[in-house]
Write an enzyme that holds these catalytic residues in place. Structure first.
Site, short mmCIF file in Angstrom:
data_model
loop_
_atom_site.label_atom_id
_atom_site.label_comp_id
_atom_site.label_asym_id
_atom_site.label_seq_id
_atom_site.Cartn_x
_atom_site.Cartn_y
_atom_site.Cartn_z
N CYS A 81 24.19 36.35 -35.25
CA CYS A 81 25.53 36.62 -34.72
C CYS A 81 25.53 36.58 -33.20
O CYS A 81 26.50 36.11 -32.58
CB CYS A 81 26.05 37.97 -35.23
N GLU B 88 30.59 40.07 -37.86
CA GLU B 88 30.89 39.48 -36.55
C GLU B 88 31.23 38.00 -36.68
O GLU B 88 32.13 37.48 -36.02
CB GLU B 88 29.69 39.63 -35.60
N CYS C 205 27.81 37.77 -41.95
CA CYS C 205 27.98 39.03 -41.24
C CYS C 205 29.43 39.21 -40.78
O CYS C 205 30.16 38.24 -40.56
CB CYS C 205 27.09 39.07 -40.01
N CYS D 49 23.22 41.14 -35.42
CA CYS D 49 21.93 40.49 -35.71
C CYS D 49 21.74 39.29 -34.77
O CYS D 49 22.68 38.87 -34.06
CB CYS D 49 21.89 40.05 -37.18
N ASN E 41 31.32 42.16 -43.50
CA ASN E 41 30.25 41.37 -44.11
C ASN E 41 30.61 41.05 -45.56
O ASN E 41 31.20 41.87 -46.28
CB ASN E 41 28.88 42.05 -43.99
N ILE E 42 30.25 39.84 -45.96
CA ILE E 42 30.56 39.35 -47.31
C ILE E 42 29.26 38.80 -47.89
O ILE E 42 28.73 37.79 -47.41
CB ILE E 42 31.64 38.25 -47.25
N GLU E 43 28.74 39.52 -48.87
CA GLU E 43 27.44 39.14 -49.44
C GLU E 43 27.61 38.20 -50.64
O GLU E 43 28.72 37.96 -51.10
CB GLU E 43 26.66 40.41 -49.81
N1 THU Z 1 25.22 42.58 -41.24
C1 THU Z 1 26.37 42.35 -40.53
O1 THU Z 1 27.46 42.21 -41.11
N2 THU Z 1 26.27 42.27 -39.19
C2 THU Z 1 25.11 42.40 -38.48
O2 THU Z 1 25.07 42.09 -37.30
C3 THU Z 1 23.94 42.94 -39.16
C4 THU Z 1 23.92 42.72 -40.63
C5 THU Z 1 25.30 42.64 -42.71
C6 THU Z 1 24.70 41.46 -43.42
C7 THU Z 1 24.35 42.06 -44.76
O3 THU Z 1 25.48 41.97 -45.59
C8 THU Z 1 24.08 43.52 -44.47
O4 THU Z 1 24.62 43.78 -43.18
C9 THU Z 1 22.61 43.89 -44.46
O5 THU Z 1 21.90 43.06 -43.63
#
Ligand code: THU
Length: 133
Positions: free
Chosen positions: A94, A55, A53, A91, A42-44
């Site tokens: 995804c 995935e 996310c 999520c 994940n890259i915010e």
């Molecule tokens: N996140 C994912 O990378 N994959 C998911 O399926 C659930 C959520 C990440 C997004 C965000 O950076 C952090 O988790 C919190 O939601």
């Protein structure tokens, strides 16, 4: 490829996570039918919405590289520093993106060694077929 190896790669990808806002780190390893593997974390973003996310990073990378057939995806995630033995479910967004490119039998593997299928995570999905009828 056995599931343990795919989980280990998801864990490895998780270590590259950029999650300075949520402190929730996720990694994914996507197994293609030809045996190649694409990883993602994940890259915010400070603006929140552009966050992607793990995935989706993995599957977009595979698609951009010309891959179109997939067998399995392992997902590992949790609060930064936490054990990956907790299940981290993909999520909803995804799940929808995976359903665009993957067969409903795609195996979704969790770091505790359990697995499910994409169709179980996203039954009655909306896809290309619906758009053509
Ligand atoms: N996140 C994912 O990378 N994959 C998911 O399926 C659930 C959520 C990440 C997004 C965000 O950076 C952090 O988790 C919190 O939601």
């Amino acid at each position: 490829m056995d599931h343990d190896k795919l989980i280990a790669l998801a864990e490895q990808a998780r270590s590259n996570s950029y999650a300075v806002y949520s402190d929730f780190t996720v990694g994914a390893a996507l197994l293609c039918s030809d045996g190649s593997i694409y990883m993602g974390c994940n890259i915010e973003n400070a603006s929140f919405t552009p966050t992607c996310c793990a995935e989706r990073v993995a599957i977009f990378s595979a698609i951009a590289d010309g891959k179109r057939e997939f067998c399995a995806i392992a997902v590992a995630g949790g609060k930064k520093g936490s054990s990956s033995l907790n299940k981290c479910y993909p999520c909803g967004v995804c799940r929808q993106v995976l359903s665009e490119f993957c067969d409903e039998r795609l195996e979704v593997i969790f770091s505790d060694g359990t697995k499910t299928s994409l169709s179980e995570l996203l039954p009655f999905s909306f896809g290309l077929n619906n758009m053509q009828k």
